[in-house]
Enzyme design. Sequence first.
Site, short mmCIF file in Angstrom:
data_model
loop_
_atom_site.label_atom_id
_atom_site.label_comp_id
_atom_site.label_asym_id
_atom_site.label_seq_id
_atom_site.Cartn_x
_atom_site.Cartn_y
_atom_site.Cartn_z
N HIS A 267 -61.44 -0.33 -15.82
CA HIS A 267 -61.42 -0.24 -17.28
C HIS A 267 -62.57 0.64 -17.76
CE1 HIS A 267 -60.56 -1.18 -21.32
NE2 HIS A 267 -60.78 -2.48 -21.36
N HIS A 307 -53.16 7.78 -16.85
CA HIS A 307 -53.34 6.67 -17.79
C HIS A 307 -52.06 5.86 -17.85
CE1 HIS A 307 -54.39 4.50 -21.47
NE2 HIS A 307 -55.63 4.88 -21.23
N ASP A 363 -62.18 9.52 -19.92
CA ASP A 363 -63.35 9.45 -19.04
C ASP A 363 -63.65 10.74 -18.31
OD1 ASP A 363 -64.05 6.76 -19.50
OD2 ASP A 363 -62.36 6.11 -18.29
N1 CMC Z 1 -55.09 10.76 -8.94
C1 CMC Z 1 -54.04 10.89 -8.07
N2 CMC Z 1 -52.88 10.24 -8.20
C2 CMC Z 1 -52.74 9.42 -9.26
C3 CMC Z 1 -53.77 9.26 -10.20
C4 CMC Z 1 -54.96 9.95 -10.02
N3 CMC Z 1 -55.98 9.84 -10.90
N4 CMC Z 1 -53.36 8.38 -11.17
C5 CMC Z 1 -52.12 8.01 -10.82
N5 CMC Z 1 -51.75 8.65 -9.68
C6 CMC Z 1 -50.43 8.56 -9.01
C7 CMC Z 1 -50.29 7.26 -8.26
O1 CMC Z 1 -50.66 7.42 -6.89
C8 CMC Z 1 -48.83 6.95 -8.43
O2 CMC Z 1 -48.12 7.74 -7.52
P1 CMC Z 1 -46.70 7.21 -6.89
O3 CMC Z 1 -45.75 7.17 -8.05
O4 CMC Z 1 -46.36 8.25 -5.88
O5 CMC Z 1 -46.97 5.86 -6.33
C9 CMC Z 1 -48.50 7.48 -9.83
O6 CMC Z 1 -49.47 8.52 -10.07
C10 CMC Z 1 -48.58 6.42 -10.93
O7 CMC Z 1 -49.87 5.80 -10.83
P2 CMC Z 1 -50.16 4.25 -11.10
O8 CMC Z 1 -51.43 3.89 -10.43
O9 CMC Z 1 -48.93 3.46 -10.78
O10 CMC Z 1 -50.33 4.27 -12.67
P3 CMC Z 1 -51.01 3.14 -13.54
O11 CMC Z 1 -50.46 3.30 -14.91
O12 CMC Z 1 -50.90 1.80 -12.91
O13 CMC Z 1 -52.56 3.54 -13.48
C11 CMC Z 1 -54.65 4.50 -13.94
C12 CMC Z 1 -53.24 4.19 -14.47
C13 CMC Z 1 -55.52 5.01 -15.10
C14 CMC Z 1 -55.31 3.21 -13.38
C15 CMC Z 1 -54.55 5.58 -12.84
O14 CMC Z 1 -53.98 6.76 -13.35
C16 CMC Z 1 -55.89 5.87 -12.19
O15 CMC Z 1 -56.29 5.17 -11.25
N6 CMC Z 1 -56.64 6.92 -12.68
C17 CMC Z 1 -57.95 7.19 -12.18
C18 CMC Z 1 -58.95 6.22 -12.79
C19 CMC Z 1 -59.24 6.52 -14.25
O16 CMC Z 1 -59.47 7.66 -14.62
N7 CMC Z 1 -59.28 5.47 -15.09
C20 CMC Z 1 -59.59 5.60 -16.51
C21 CMC Z 1 -58.47 5.21 -17.39
S1 CMC Z 1 -58.81 5.62 -19.12
C22 CMC Z 1 -60.01 4.43 -19.60
C23 CMC Z 1 -59.45 3.14 -20.09
O17 CMC Z 1 -58.50 3.16 -20.91
O18 CMC Z 1 -59.96 2.06 -19.68
#
Ligand code: CMC
Length: 428
Positions: A267, A307, A363
């Site tokens: 988060h 995101h 971020d």
């Molecule tokens: N780098 C590489 N691949 C990614 C990334 C990334 N940053 N984010 C998502 N993916 C891929 C992931 O591997 C998945 O691939 P597949 O469909 O082949 O399994 C696909 O994209 C969907 O990802 P997810 O993890 O299922 O998506 P989510 O909605 O559960 O996660 C997230 C969202 C923000 C946790 C994720 O994009 C992430 O880990 N980003 C990096 C961390 C980050 O920057 N976090 C800050 C979020 S903004 C602040 C806040 O609101 O708190």
Amino acid sequence: MADTLTVTDNRTGKSYEIPIANDTISAMDLRQIKVNDTDFGMMSYDPAYKNTASCISRITYIDGGKGILRYRGYPIEQLAETSSFLEVAFLLLRGELPSQSEMAGFQYEVKHHTLVHENIRELMEGFRYDAHPMGILMSTIAALSTFYPEAKNVDDAENRWLQIVRLIGKLPTLAAYAYRHRRGLPYVYPDNELSYSGNFLNMMFKMTERSYEPNPAVEKALDVLLILHADHEQNCSATAMRGVGSSRVDPYSALAAACAALYGPLHGGANEAVVRMLQEIGSKDAIPGFIKQVKEDRSVRLMGFGHRVYKNYDPRAKVIKKMAYEVFDAVGKNPLIDIAVELERIALEDEYFVNKKLYPNVDFYSGLIYQAMGLPMDMYPVLFALGRCAGWLAQWQEMLTDDEQRIARPRQVYLGSGSRDYVPLSDR
Ligand code: CMC
């Protein structure tokens, strides 16, 4: 066309007509679906609330596909450009932009609640020299509840407002004290002559000068960062604030819980991870190799990208990217920005990121600004909390005044053991 959903239960062959309002059905309407009279009734299963609206809200609107974020209808870009954090806090809390006299009154109220009781200072002393400032912040916010026992009268609007103003006034003081404690520096008392953000910089960075003069570019950037972080509808920490607050506990305890939720690396901790990632990449030449690694090794992520809600450029990231250069002009360039910009360019042209709709989020650039301002990395989530405090309180207030809300209490699908008899320890 009727606004209803017809559901046929193939176990019984019975059909049910369920009303649709705002493209949503009420989960309670599923309860009528039963196989027999003793059946509890159908529930919906939704771990992590991926598709469940837990409230009706009128505070923040997000369209993740289009990259739109609005507070009370006002586009985030306009607020970041022309408003101030305190004005935005008022907007979130009261629903309308303040008139000039309301604004002056609100500023006066907040500024007159910036001091904390000296016992809080003493409490700070109890933390170890290297205590994480986020741990200090959430503990001292919780401790405030013991100073204001009347805060538990959460259904009294006037009393509620007093605690809201106190929290907005005192959070920067607690945050700055946490930082100074860490550095072994004397605490600096608030200076009510300064703006909200200017005073925070004063409490953080004042040394021996008689009065602190914040750098206007840094003061403005900090204020904009607070605005951009002020609310983001039903995220993890807002959900914690509403959930804990729904027990009718005082707002200090509920806000400490929201702060704890924000502390988690999924988060409020990603901005720090971005700076660490950029440091590890080290140079523009190493970017293609890093991108290759992200694509091949699923455990490596491009931090600051992607995101749950935004499937387009996060509108906050656009504002922050532009502002980064303004801050660097004032305090010197953070060399990591060149790596960040090139990394973004390469990623946005790469089909892995394009196909998955992964764009920079809030971020990606914010940590670079904090770093240029001279803040240590563990203060980044604390800064996030200062801004988000306004949103948490707005969400809390809306929850308390919503007649449909009750104590948060989800259901479960029990798949554990059936009834069995206790076996004494000596027989096991
Ligand atoms: N780098 C590489 N691949 C990614 C990334 C990334 N940053 N984010 C998502 N993916 C891929 C992931 O591997 C998945 O691939 P597949 O469909 O082949 O399994 C696909 O994209 C969907 O990802 P997810 O993890 O299922 O998506 P989510 O909605 O559960 O996660 C997230 C969202 C923000 C946790 C994720 O994009 C992430 O880990 N980003 C990096 C961390 C980050 O920057 N976090 C800050 C979020 S903004 C602040 C806040 O609101 O708190």
